[in-house]
Design an enzyme around this catalytic site. Structure first.
Site, PDB file in Angstrom:
ATOM      1  N   ASP A  88       0.819  -1.214   0.000  1.00  0.00           N
ATOM      2  CA  ASP A  88       0.000   0.000   0.000  1.00  0.00           C
ATOM      3  C   ASP A  88       0.855   1.266   0.000  1.00  0.00           C
ATOM      4  O   ASP A  88       0.490   2.263  -0.628  1.00  0.00           O
ATOM      5  CB  ASP A  88      -0.915   0.038   1.239  1.00  0.00           C
ATOM      6  N   HIS A 130      -5.696   9.026   5.589  1.00  0.00           N
ATOM      7  CA  HIS A 130      -5.414   7.815   6.374  1.00  0.00           C
ATOM      8  C   HIS A 130      -4.109   7.887   7.166  1.00  0.00           C
ATOM      9  O   HIS A 130      -3.891   7.038   8.039  1.00  0.00           O
ATOM     10  CB  HIS A 130      -5.353   6.589   5.464  1.00  0.00           C
ATOM     11  N   HIS A 168     -13.723   5.497   1.763  1.00  0.00           N
ATOM     12  CA  HIS A 168     -13.098   4.909   2.950  1.00  0.00           C
ATOM     13  C   HIS A 168     -13.263   5.838   4.154  1.00  0.00           C
ATOM     14  O   HIS A 168     -13.307   7.058   4.014  1.00  0.00           O
ATOM     15  CB  HIS A 168     -11.596   4.685   2.705  1.00  0.00           C
ATOM     16  N   TYR A 299      -9.863   6.017  -8.101  1.00  0.00           N
ATOM     17  CA  TYR A 299      -8.933   5.139  -8.824  1.00  0.00           C
ATOM     18  C   TYR A 299      -9.426   4.740 -10.201  1.00  0.00           C
ATOM     19  O   TYR A 299      -8.792   3.940 -10.864  1.00  0.00           O
ATOM     20  CB  TYR A 299      -8.600   3.940  -7.932  1.00  0.00           C
TER      21      TYR A 299
HETATM   22 ZN   LIG Z   1     -10.593   6.213  -0.354  1.00  0.00          ZN
END
Ligand SMILES: [Zn+2]
Length: 391
Positions: A88, A130, A168, A299
């Site tokens: 990642d 994140h 997310h 994406y």
């Molecule tokens: Zn995301």
């Protein structure tokens, strides 16, 4: 009279490149700026060139040892810990420099708003929500959202509302301010039982002294624009009214799209456009128009991100683009040169109806159980009645 708005962009931001086949490919930013330019959205707009954020600014949110690890990682090799050197979050050359430029871009956007030079500002390269205090996560090295919010709190803002519409959970920003009653974080995302990072339940409400300032709206897979908007309107505006923030910060990830390869919500480009218009309206209604917008995930690099974020930039600039606007042939040809045979859309929209029926306090649709749970958990902490649709 137009609202002064700032767009931060420099091709140097493309250096945040995780390499190889990694989904977080900077071409999505390059194609967005190209599309916005060719549609005339950026005509006469001076693009602000960011400076890299200093270590001192990055260390508002991140551990000194982590910043050192990021800086040294390309020389040390892959076994550097801190979430780095993983599939990642691969180590890449100039990782610290590229990541600090992303933070600097969001700080510059924040500074324009704090100084009053602009009411709105956008950094599509930002939104790395994140990243955690001492480690990289989910393609994110430094958490530009959290650094910018921290900076705003030290530069005139008493309360900041952060709204995260990425598919997310906005876990890094929530964690950074979980115990801080000055920051209201609201994340709408795919149900964590079905998607990484597995957090973002309605029961995550904020730490002691900050109960109710962490808000989560976990949506079932395959949620479409009308249900997404129904949930948003049933929860978010009331909380902004109760919290009375000074500025609105938004993470505008577009991996909620039906064609996104990494997740399972089924929003459209038309839905994204509508969300930005709603966010702009909320900024006007609740925070005197002060709106700092960042990018985020997304994406479907060719068909979705460039269109959706062109709508974001256009919305920030009050230059809304009609969804039926044809894609400029020059842009299409550029994409086809890079990706021969790609099937590209013809217009800036997808013909989707984003109209929705407002929640009325009853349970009519599948998403209404999410609305009930989210309101039930958080509304009483703000003196609001979870069962009254007028609240
Ligand atoms: Zn995301």
């Amino acid at each position: 009279m137009g609202t002064p708005a700032a767009v931060v962009w420099d091709p140097a931001l493309l250096a945040y490149d995780l390499g190889g086949d990694h989904p977080f490919n900077p071409v999505r930013l390059e194609l967005t700026i190209a599309l916005a330019t060719q549609l005339g959205v950026l005509d006469g707009v001076e693009l602000l060139r960011p400076e890299p954020a200093s270590d001192e600014e990055i260390e508002r949110i991140h551990e000194v040892s982590y910043v050192s690890a990021v800086r040294e990682a390309p020389m040390v090799g892959w076994d550097v810990g801190h979430g780095l050197g993983t599939p990642d979050n691969p180590v890449f050359s100039q990782m610290h420099e590229a990541s600090s430029l992303v933070v600097g871009a969001s700080l510059q956007a924040a500074a324009k708003i704090a100084s009053g030079a602009a009411n709105r500002a956008v950094n599509i390269a930002g939104g790395l929500h994140h990243a955690m205090r001492d480690h990289a996560a989910g393609f994110c090295v430094y958490n530009d959202c959290a650094v910018a919010i921290s900076w705003l709190l030290d530069n005139g803002a008493e309360r900041v509302a952060y709204i995260d519409v990425d598919v997310h959970h906005g876990d890094g920003v929530q964690a950074a301010f979980y115990n801080d009653p000055r920051v209201l974080t609201i994340s709408l995302h795919q149900n964590p039982m079905t998607l990484w990072p597995g957090t973002g339940r309605v029961t995550e409400l904020g730490g002691p002294g900050a109960e109710g300032t962490s808000v989560n709206i976990p949506l079932p897979p395959h949620t479409r624009d009308p249900a997404w908007l129904r949930a948003f309107h049933a929860v978010v505006p009331s909380l902004l009214g109760a919290f009375r923030p000074d500025v609105l910060v938004t993470q505008c990830g577009v991996d909620t799209h039906e064609e996104d390869p990494l997740a399972d919500l089924w929003l459209s480009v038309d839905g994204h456009r509508e969300i930005y218009r709603v966010l702009r309206g909320l900024a006007e209604q609740y925070v005197g128009g002060k709106w700092l917008a960042m990018g985020g995930g997304g994406y479907q690099l060719l068909r979705v991100v460039p269109r959706s974020w062109t709508h974001l930039i256009a919305t920030v600039l009050d230059r809304d683009v009609d969804p039926e606007t044809p894609l400029p042939i020059e842009w299409v040809n550029d994409v086809l040169r890079r990706a021969p045979g790609a099937e590209l859309p013809r217009t800036m929209g997808e013909g989707m109806d984003t109209g929705f029926v407002p929640w009325d306090g009853t349970a009519q649709q599948p998403v209404d159980s999410v609305i009930r749970d989210a309101r039930g958990a958080v509304f009483p902490l703000h003196g609001l009645d979870p069962d009254d649709p007028r609240d």
